[in-house]
Design a protein around this motif. Structure first.
Motif, PDB file in Angstrom:
ATOM      1  N   ILE A 271      71.667  77.268 -77.764  1.00  0.00           N
ATOM      2  CA  ILE A 271      70.278  77.062 -77.367  1.00  0.00           C
ATOM      3  C   ILE A 271      69.825  75.746 -77.985  1.00  0.00           C
ATOM      4  O   ILE A 271      69.880  75.571 -79.213  1.00  0.00           O
ATOM      5  N   ARG A 272      69.388  74.844 -77.144  1.00  0.00           N
ATOM      6  CA  ARG A 272      68.942  73.527 -77.606  1.00  0.00           C
ATOM      7  C   ARG A 272      67.438  73.422 -77.408  1.00  0.00           C
ATOM      8  O   ARG A 272      66.941  73.487 -76.292  1.00  0.00           O
ATOM      9  N   ARG A 273      66.724  73.276 -78.526  1.00  0.00           N
ATOM     10  CA  ARG A 273      65.276  73.124 -78.490  1.00  0.00           C
ATOM     11  C   ARG A 273      64.903  71.738 -78.989  1.00  0.00           C
ATOM     12  O   ARG A 273      65.348  71.317 -80.062  1.00  0.00           O
ATOM     13  N   CYS A 274      64.113  71.048 -78.201  1.00  0.00           N
ATOM     14  CA  CYS A 274      63.745  69.672 -78.533  1.00  0.00           C
ATOM     15  C   CYS A 274      62.232  69.509 -78.437  1.00  0.00           C
ATOM     16  O   CYS A 274      61.608  70.008 -77.494  1.00  0.00           O
ATOM     17  N   GLU A 275      61.652  68.815 -79.415  1.00  0.00           N
ATOM     18  CA  GLU A 275      60.224  68.504 -79.397  1.00  0.00           C
ATOM     19  C   GLU A 275      60.049  66.986 -79.488  1.00  0.00           C
ATOM     20  O   GLU A 275      60.503  66.352 -80.433  1.00  0.00           O
ATOM     21  N   ARG A 276      59.410  66.417 -78.466  1.00  0.00           N
ATOM     22  CA  ARG A 276      59.167  64.987 -78.422  1.00  0.00           C
ATOM     23  C   ARG A 276      57.733  64.747 -77.960  1.00  0.00           C
ATOM     24  O   ARG A 276      57.320  65.205 -76.897  1.00  0.00           O
ATOM     25  N   ASP A 277      56.961  64.040 -78.795  1.00  0.00           N
ATOM     26  CA  ASP A 277      55.559  63.735 -78.485  1.00  0.00           C
ATOM     27  C   ASP A 277      54.774  65.000 -78.162  1.00  0.00           C
ATOM     28  O   ASP A 277      53.932  65.035 -77.247  1.00  0.00           O
ATOM     29  N   GLY A 278      55.059  66.068 -78.901  1.00  0.00           N
ATOM     30  CA  GLY A 278      54.338  67.311 -78.707  1.00  0.00           C
ATOM     31  C   GLY A 278      54.821  68.162 -77.551  1.00  0.00           C
ATOM     32  O   GLY A 278      54.339  69.289 -77.352  1.00  0.00           O
ATOM     33  N   VAL A 279      55.761  67.676 -76.784  1.00  0.00           N
ATOM     34  CA  VAL A 279      56.303  68.420 -75.649  1.00  0.00           C
ATOM     35  C   VAL A 279      57.603  69.116 -76.073  1.00  0.00           C
ATOM     36  O   VAL A 279      58.523  68.469 -76.565  1.00  0.00           O
ATOM     37  N   LYS A 280      57.655  70.426 -75.864  1.00  0.00           N
ATOM     38  CA  LYS A 280      58.822  71.206 -76.260  1.00  0.00           C
ATOM     39  C   LYS A 280      59.655  71.592 -75.041  1.00  0.00           C
ATOM     40  O   LYS A 280      59.105  71.994 -74.020  1.00  0.00           O
ATOM     41  N   THR A 281      60.968  71.466 -75.156  1.00  0.00           N
ATOM     42  CA  THR A 281      61.876  71.886 -74.096  1.00  0.00           C
ATOM     43  C   THR A 281      62.945  72.790 -74.687  1.00  0.00           C
ATOM     44  O   THR A 281      63.233  72.735 -75.890  1.00  0.00           O
ATOM     45  N   GLU A 282      63.517  73.624 -73.841  1.00  0.00           N
ATOM     46  CA  GLU A 282      64.568  74.537 -74.289  1.00  0.00           C
ATOM     47  C   GLU A 282      65.585  74.708 -73.170  1.00  0.00           C
ATOM     48  O   GLU A 282      65.222  74.859 -72.002  1.00  0.00           O
ATOM     49  N   GLU A 283      66.860  74.662 -73.520  1.00  0.00           N
ATOM     50  CA  GLU A 283      67.918  74.854 -72.533  1.00  0.00           C
ATOM     51  C   GLU A 283      69.084  75.598 -73.171  1.00  0.00           C
ATOM     52  O   GLU A 283      69.265  75.578 -74.395  1.00  0.00           O
ATOM     53  N   ARG A 284      69.877  76.239 -72.318  1.00  0.00           N
ATOM     54  CA  ARG A 284      71.022  77.005 -72.778  1.00  0.00           C
ATOM     55  C   ARG A 284      72.294  76.529 -72.080  1.00  0.00           C
ATOM     56  O   ARG A 284      72.245  76.112 -70.925  1.00  0.00           O
ATOM     57  N   ALA A 285      73.402  76.619 -72.790  1.00  0.00           N
ATOM     58  CA  ALA A 285      74.707  76.296 -72.213  1.00  0.00           C
ATOM     59  C   ALA A 285      75.717  77.306 -72.729  1.00  0.00           C
ATOM     60  O   ALA A 285      75.574  77.851 -73.830  1.00  0.00           O
ATOM     61  N   TYR A 286      76.745  77.559 -71.914  1.00  0.00           N
ATOM     62  CA  TYR A 286      77.722  78.595 -72.228  1.00  0.00           C
ATOM     63  C   TYR A 286      79.132  78.012 -72.220  1.00  0.00           C
ATOM     64  O   TYR A 286      79.426  77.069 -71.482  1.00  0.00           O
ATOM     65  N   HIS A 287      79.999  78.615 -73.042  1.00  0.00           N
ATOM     66  CA  HIS A 287      81.364  78.113 -73.182  1.00  0.00           C
ATOM     67  C   HIS A 287      82.332  79.267 -73.406  1.00  0.00           C
ATOM     68  O   HIS A 287      81.932  80.359 -73.840  1.00  0.00           O
ATOM     69  N   ILE A 288      83.598  79.002 -73.145  1.00  0.00           N
ATOM     70  CA  ILE A 288      84.680  79.872 -73.603  1.00  0.00           C
ATOM     71  C   ILE A 288      85.555  79.041 -74.528  1.00  0.00           C
ATOM     72  O   ILE A 288      85.623  77.814 -74.388  1.00  0.00           O
ATOM     73  N   ALA A 289      86.230  79.703 -75.468  1.00  0.00           N
ATOM     74  CA  ALA A 289      86.936  78.934 -76.494  1.00  0.00           C
ATOM     75  C   ALA A 289      88.114  79.706 -77.063  1.00  0.00           C
ATOM     76  O   ALA A 289      88.149  80.942 -77.052  1.00  0.00           O
ATOM     77  N   SER A 290      89.071  78.939 -77.585  1.00  0.00           N
ATOM     78  CA  SER A 290      90.203  79.530 -78.294  1.00  0.00           C
ATOM     79  C   SER A 290      90.034  79.406 -79.808  1.00  0.00           C
ATOM     80  O   SER A 290      90.906  79.840 -80.558  1.00  0.00           O
ATOM     81  N   VAL A 291      88.936  78.792 -80.257  1.00  0.00           N
ATOM     82  CA  VAL A 291      88.666  78.706 -81.694  1.00  0.00           C
ATOM     83  C   VAL A 291      88.195  80.060 -82.203  1.00  0.00           C
ATOM     84  O   VAL A 291      87.804  80.931 -81.420  1.00  0.00           O
ATOM     85  N   LYS A 292      88.186  80.222 -83.521  1.00  0.00           N
ATOM     86  CA  LYS A 292      87.909  81.533 -84.093  1.00  0.00           C
ATOM     87  C   LYS A 292      86.545  81.654 -84.740  1.00  0.00           C
ATOM     88  O   LYS A 292      86.076  82.771 -84.983  1.00  0.00           O
ATOM     89  N   THR A 293      85.883  80.542 -85.046  1.00  0.00           N
ATOM     90  CA  THR A 293      84.634  80.621 -85.807  1.00  0.00           C
ATOM     91  C   THR A 293      83.484  79.944 -85.076  1.00  0.00           C
ATOM     92  O   THR A 293      83.688  79.044 -84.246  1.00  0.00           O
ATOM     93  N   ALA A 294      82.281  80.365 -85.435  1.00  0.00           N
ATOM     94  CA  ALA A 294      81.083  79.742 -84.869  1.00  0.00           C
ATOM     95  C   ALA A 294      80.973  78.286 -85.296  1.00  0.00           C
ATOM     96  O   ALA A 294      80.485  77.446 -84.534  1.00  0.00           O
ATOM     97  N   ALA A 295      81.439  77.982 -86.505  1.00  0.00           N
ATOM     98  CA  ALA A 295      81.363  76.600 -86.987  1.00  0.00           C
ATOM     99  C   ALA A 295      82.245  75.678 -86.153  1.00  0.00           C
ATOM    100  O   ALA A 295      81.836  74.569 -85.785  1.00  0.00           O
ATOM    101  N   ASP A 296      83.452  76.128 -85.831  1.00  0.00           N
ATOM    102  CA  ASP A 296      84.345  75.311 -84.997  1.00  0.00           C
ATOM    103  C   ASP A 296      83.804  75.195 -83.569  1.00  0.00           C
ATOM    104  O   ASP A 296      83.913  74.144 -82.936  1.00  0.00           O
TER     105      ASP A 296
END
Length: 380
Positions: A271-296
């Motif tokens: 979830i990407r939330r951005c605030e610029r000049d008082g305007v807030k936006t939010e977007e989501r993106a999805y992935h599949i992965a072979s890594v094991k951790t949230a950090a990776d």
């Protein structure tokens, strides 16, 4: 050849390129022309005429590195050489050179993405755009390799070809949704011994729906009843406050995808939330992965944007989209030439580390001592 010249990694890697020109009509060595094109590109020359003018002014300096038995080549000769050499061989030589100088270690994120050369389109032919797929190394911020396709849709076949050229064992390979393919995931894991984080969109509608609904249900419950790891980042810059929340789940035993995708370990949502000049936006993106951790997972997603930064540099600093070279092999070879020059100036971390790429190229054009320095850290 003189023992004092043609020394260093550049000559070792690129001197093996086959010269298809007719022997009796050749006045300038192919390696001389290639070196001149690289050095001229370092000095801000983005077209053939500019290269010729620079070469005429720097002939004495060039003789430190080259023999130039018949003087310096014209712009036409430079163009002809870049048009006749085999792009596949040029790309393989480039990749071999990058293997020697890039710091590609285990865990490094290697982002793969394509860029269309808008200026290389034939008039009246909307489908003639040349599309270059590049691999970008996050640790050194360098281009590791490239291949050409005729259209963006052909990235599916270009990415495996590019992967075959790379030395990325233990790395994390990222792609956009176009590269989210079962065969590509298998090649990354089995052939390259690496991991993947692949963007998921509508080209896999059922899998996308499963992942989207899974995280929607979890979010409705404030992520309390599912096994989901979380990773957050907050960044400020360019007038924007950006928060990214990464959710990664290894709960995939119920999914058919676990058998279809090689070494699939989990699915993720950012979830990407951005605030610029008082305007807030939010977007989501999805992935599949072979890594094991949230950090990776988070690192793979976050660092993938670096390949877009590289594309921006090619347009703004190297004027790639303005170039009108359209026919033959020249557009593909010229694209690689610009990436080669981009890598070389990026490797200056000591002399002028805070100068922009454009500033470093301008300094190369004014100061041959600095140009010698850039060549020395890349060629020797």
């Amino acid at each position: 050849m003189s023992n004092k010249k043609y020394k260093g990694r550049f000559f070792d890697n690129f001197m093996i390129i086959f010269d298809p020109r007719e022997y009796g009509k050749v006045r300038h060595k192919l390696i001389d022309v290639l070196f001149i094109a690289v050095a001229a590109s370092l000095c801000g020359c983005n077209d053939w005429i500019g290269m010729e003018i620079w070469t005429l002014e720097r002939e004495n300096w060039l003789r430190k590195y080259l023999e130039l038995p018949n003087g310096v080549p014209s712009w036409y000769t430079i163009e002809i050489v870049l048009d006749v050499i085999d792009p596949k061989q040029f790309e393989k030589c480039f990749t071999a050179w990058m293997k020697e100088i890039a710091n590609v270690q285990e865990g490094t994120v290697v982002a793969i993405d394509g860029k269309t050369m808008c200026g290389a389109k034939e008039k009246g032919n909307a489908k003639s755009n040349i599309h270059i797929v590049s691999a970008w190394c996050s640790s050194d911020k360098l281009v590791l390799g490239q291949v050409k396709t005729d259209e963006k849709s052909n990235e599916i076949t270009a990415i495996p070809e590019l992967l075959d050229m790379l030395f990325i064992k233990g790395c994390i390979v990222t792609t956009d949704a176009m590269g989210c393919q079962k065969d590509i995931a298998k090649k990354i894991v089995d052939d390259k011994k690496a991991d993947y984080v692949l963007a998921l969109k509508g080209n896999h509608p059922l899998l996308y729906q499963e992942v989207e609904e899974y995280f929607a249900d979890a979010e409705a419950e404030n992520f309390k009843n599912k096994k989901i790891d979380e990773y957050r980042t907050i960044e400020k810059g360019h007038g924007c406050i950006e928060e990214r929340i990464y959710y990664f789940s290894r709960d995939i035993n119920w999914m058919d995808a676990k058998d279809d995708w090689r070494k699939l370990k989990g699915k993720g949502m950012v979830i990407r939330r951005c605030e610029r000049d008082g305007v807030k936006t939010e977007e989501r993106a999805y992935h599949i992965a072979s890594v094991k951790t949230a950090a990776d997972y988070a690192r793979g997603v976050r660092l993938h944007w670096g390949v877009e930064s590289m594309h921006w540099s090619l347009d703004v600093t190297f004027r790639e989209d303005e170039n009108r070279t359209r026919k033959g092999c020249a557009p593909q070879n010229l694209a690689l030439l610009k990436r080669l020059a981009l890598n070389m100036v990026k490797r200056d971390h000591d002399k002028y580390p805070k100068r922009s790429l454009r500033g470093k190229r301008f300094t190369c054009s004014l100061n041959t001592d600095y140009l010698d320095y850039i060549l020395s850290i890349n060629l020797k």
